[in-house]
Design a protein around this motif. Structure first.
Motif, PDB file in Angstrom:
ATOM      1  N   VAL A  84      -9.896  -1.744 -36.439  1.00 51.50           N
ATOM      2  CA  VAL A  84      -9.351  -0.849 -37.547  1.00 51.50           C
ATOM      3  C   VAL A  84      -7.926  -1.476 -38.026  1.00 51.50           C
ATOM      4  O   VAL A  84      -7.260  -2.036 -37.191  1.00 51.50           O
ATOM      5  N   GLU A  85      -7.857  -1.351 -39.442  1.00 51.83           N
ATOM      6  CA  GLU A  85      -6.333  -1.917 -39.626  1.00 51.83           C
ATOM      7  C   GLU A  85      -5.381  -0.567 -39.717  1.00 51.83           C
ATOM      8  O   GLU A  85      -5.404   0.517 -40.004  1.00 51.83           O
ATOM      9  N   LEU A  86      -4.332  -1.115 -38.931  1.00 49.54           N
ATOM     10  CA  LEU A  86      -3.236   0.080 -38.750  1.00 49.54           C
ATOM     11  C   LEU A  86      -2.024  -0.633 -39.445  1.00 49.54           C
ATOM     12  O   LEU A  86      -1.725  -1.705 -39.658  1.00 49.54           O
ATOM     13  N   LEU A  87      -1.291   0.384 -40.037  1.00 51.12           N
ATOM     14  CA  LEU A  87       0.005   0.229 -40.766  1.00 51.12           C
ATOM     15  C   LEU A  87       1.090   0.411 -39.653  1.00 51.12           C
ATOM     16  O   LEU A  87       1.228   1.261 -39.055  1.00 51.12           O
ATOM     17  N   THR A  88       1.931  -0.594 -39.366  1.00 49.15           N
ATOM     18  CA  THR A  88       2.846  -0.726 -38.576  1.00 49.15           C
ATOM     19  C   THR A  88       4.330  -0.642 -39.069  1.00 49.15           C
ATOM     20  O   THR A  88       4.515  -1.449 -39.942  1.00 49.15           O
ATOM     21  N   GLY A  89       5.429  -0.113 -38.295  1.00 50.09           N
ATOM     22  CA  GLY A  89       6.801  -0.267 -38.643  1.00 50.09           C
ATOM     23  C   GLY A  89       7.585  -0.632 -37.528  1.00 50.09           C
ATOM     24  O   GLY A  89       7.356   0.312 -36.464  1.00 50.09           O
ATOM     25  N   LEU A  90       8.561  -1.376 -37.189  1.00 52.74           N
ATOM     26  CA  LEU A  90       9.276  -1.774 -36.286  1.00 52.74           C
ATOM     27  C   LEU A  90      10.751  -1.757 -36.809  1.00 52.74           C
ATOM     28  O   LEU A  90      10.793  -2.589 -37.659  1.00 52.74           O
ATOM     29  N   SER A  91      11.710  -1.019 -36.056  1.00 52.33           N
ATOM     30  CA  SER A  91      13.296  -1.352 -36.660  1.00 52.33           C
ATOM     31  C   SER A  91      14.043  -1.305 -35.368  1.00 52.33           C
ATOM     32  O   SER A  91      13.685  -0.615 -34.283  1.00 52.33           O
ATOM     33  N   GLY A  92      15.321  -1.518 -35.483  1.00 55.11           N
ATOM     34  CA  GLY A  92      16.304  -1.564 -34.380  1.00 55.11           C
ATOM     35  C   GLY A  92      17.674  -1.775 -35.127  1.00 55.11           C
ATOM     36  O   GLY A  92      17.937  -2.107 -35.892  1.00 55.11           O
ATOM     37  N   ASN A  93      18.555  -1.336 -34.295  1.00 55.93           N
ATOM     38  CA  ASN A  93      20.104  -1.177 -34.480  1.00 55.93           C
ATOM     39  C   ASN A  93      20.788  -0.912 -33.214  1.00 55.93           C
ATOM     40  O   ASN A  93      20.152  -0.519 -32.312  1.00 55.93           O
ATOM     41  N   VAL A  94      21.938  -1.300 -33.452  1.00 56.87           N
ATOM     42  CA  VAL A  94      22.976  -1.059 -32.323  1.00 56.87           C
ATOM     43  C   VAL A  94      23.471   0.172 -32.839  1.00 56.87           C
ATOM     44  O   VAL A  94      24.140   0.405 -33.813  1.00 56.87           O
ATOM     45  N   VAL A  95      23.632   1.291 -31.635  1.00 52.18           N
ATOM     46  CA  VAL A  95      24.252   2.573 -32.207  1.00 52.18           C
ATOM     47  C   VAL A  95      25.483   2.400 -32.443  1.00 52.18           C
ATOM     48  O   VAL A  95      26.470   1.988 -31.706  1.00 52.18           O
ATOM     49  N   GLY A  96      25.591   2.916 -33.707  1.00 49.85           N
ATOM     50  CA  GLY A  96      27.158   3.031 -34.387  1.00 49.85           C
ATOM     51  C   GLY A  96      27.466   1.643 -34.957  1.00 49.85           C
ATOM     52  O   GLY A  96      28.811   1.365 -35.189  1.00 49.85           O
ATOM     53  N   GLY A  97      26.517   0.632 -34.951  1.00 50.07           N
ATOM     54  CA  GLY A  97      26.789  -0.411 -35.380  1.00 50.07           C
ATOM     55  C   GLY A  97      26.001  -1.230 -36.453  1.00 50.07           C
ATOM     56  O   GLY A  97      25.306  -0.532 -37.289  1.00 50.07           O
ATOM     57  N   ALA A  98      25.764  -2.508 -36.225  1.00 50.28           N
ATOM     58  CA  ALA A  98      24.838  -3.365 -37.135  1.00 50.28           C
ATOM     59  C   ALA A  98      23.254  -2.914 -36.824  1.00 50.28           C
ATOM     60  O   ALA A  98      22.972  -2.819 -35.797  1.00 50.28           O
ATOM     61  N   SER A  99      22.547  -3.019 -38.090  1.00 54.67           N
ATOM     62  CA  SER A  99      20.955  -3.135 -37.880  1.00 54.67           C
ATOM     63  C   SER A  99      20.543  -4.456 -37.367  1.00 54.67           C
ATOM     64  O   SER A  99      21.088  -5.625 -37.723  1.00 54.67           O
ATOM     65  N   LEU A 100      19.539  -4.434 -36.573  1.00 53.40           N
ATOM     66  CA  LEU A 100      18.750  -5.650 -35.992  1.00 53.40           C
ATOM     67  C   LEU A 100      17.682  -6.005 -36.971  1.00 53.40           C
ATOM     68  O   LEU A 100      16.947  -7.159 -36.563  1.00 53.40           O
ATOM     69  N   GLY A 101      17.491  -5.091 -37.800  1.00 54.40           N
ATOM     70  CA  GLY A 101      16.496  -5.487 -38.829  1.00 54.40           C
ATOM     71  C   GLY A 101      15.244  -4.484 -38.850  1.00 54.40           C
ATOM     72  O   GLY A 101      15.171  -3.736 -37.914  1.00 54.40           O
ATOM     73  N   GLY A 132      12.686   1.665 -32.802  1.00 51.46           N
ATOM     74  CA  GLY A 132      11.638   2.650 -33.183  1.00 51.46           C
ATOM     75  C   GLY A 132      10.492   1.962 -33.795  1.00 51.46           C
ATOM     76  O   GLY A 132      10.448   0.641 -34.389  1.00 51.46           O
ATOM     77  N   PHE A 133       9.220   2.373 -33.201  1.00 50.13           N
ATOM     78  CA  PHE A 133       7.875   1.765 -33.794  1.00 50.13           C
ATOM     79  C   PHE A 133       6.948   2.923 -34.169  1.00 50.13           C
ATOM     80  O   PHE A 133       7.040   4.046 -33.514  1.00 50.13           O
ATOM     81  N   SER A 134       6.624   2.798 -35.267  1.00 52.65           N
ATOM     82  CA  SER A 134       5.400   3.872 -35.500  1.00 52.65           C
ATOM     83  C   SER A 134       4.127   3.105 -36.239  1.00 52.65           C
ATOM     84  O   SER A 134       3.991   1.885 -36.536  1.00 52.65           O
ATOM     85  N   VAL A 135       3.046   3.945 -35.887  1.00 48.43           N
ATOM     86  CA  VAL A 135       1.629   3.445 -36.343  1.00 48.43           C
ATOM     87  C   VAL A 135       0.831   4.441 -37.145  1.00 48.43           C
ATOM     88  O   VAL A 135       0.969   5.652 -36.964  1.00 48.43           O
ATOM     89  N   ALA A 136       0.471   4.082 -38.226  1.00 44.92           N
ATOM     90  CA  ALA A 136      -0.162   4.901 -39.110  1.00 44.92           C
ATOM     91  C   ALA A 136      -2.031   4.227 -39.644  1.00 44.92           C
ATOM     92  O   ALA A 136      -1.654   3.159 -39.839  1.00 44.92           O
ATOM     93  N   SER A 137      -2.645   5.245 -39.882  1.00 47.09           N
ATOM     94  CA  SER A 137      -3.912   4.843 -40.375  1.00 47.09           C
ATOM     95  C   SER A 137      -4.439   6.076 -40.896  1.00 47.09           C
ATOM     96  O   SER A 137      -4.691   6.785 -40.103  1.00 47.09           O
TER      97      SER A 137
END
Length: 153
Positions: A84-101, A132-137
């Protein structure tokens, strides 16, 4: 006189050897290892899949990754074990600070656990990192899962 020269030469060689050995011992004493800890958030359930996001912390370096696995044994009529092909999204950040991407893409899933690597970096000690991580299909909507971890000092 000959005896004194031999004695002095031997003493000089022994002293030089002792001096050369000291830096090697000093360098060995400075070698330290930093333990790696892994903290995962609560699992999310979505159409037979279990998803979660984890933070791997080594010193002040944090790496986030998502994980997808079957929530249990396949039931009759479910698509597993087909791919099955899944659409995934992953993100991270320092709370109150910079994004980790953030990264998004397509992940192929059959029936074995898949890790989706992604984002991270060096974070000041004492900071809280949120991932945060999300998966959709189709027809499933994304069900985000999260993790929060404090970087130790």
């Amino acid at each position: 006189m000959r005896m004194n020269r031999l004695t002095l030469t031997a003493a000089g060689i022994a002293g030089a050897a002792a001096l050369l050995a000291v830096p090697a011992q000093a360098n060995a004493a400075q070698t330290t290892t930093t333990a790696t800890t892994v903290t995962c958030g609560a699992s999310g359930l979505q159409a037979g899949l279990s998803t979660r996001v984890c933070a791997e912390v080594t010193g002040d370096n944090v790496q986030l990754y998502g994980q997808i696995s079957l929530a249990g044994p396949p039931s009759p009529g479910t698509p597993w074990p087909q791919t099955v092909e899944l659409l995934t999204g992953l993100s991270g950040n320092v709370v109150g600070g910079a994004s980790l991407g953030s990264v998004s893409g397509r992940t192929l899933f059959t029936a074995s656990t898949v890790q989706v690597p992604g984002v991270g970096g060096t974070v000041p000690c004492g900071s809280t990192v949120h991932g945060g991580f999300s998966v959709a299909s189709y027809p499933w909507s994304p069900v985000p899962v999260t993790v929060d971890v404090v970087v130790p000092c």
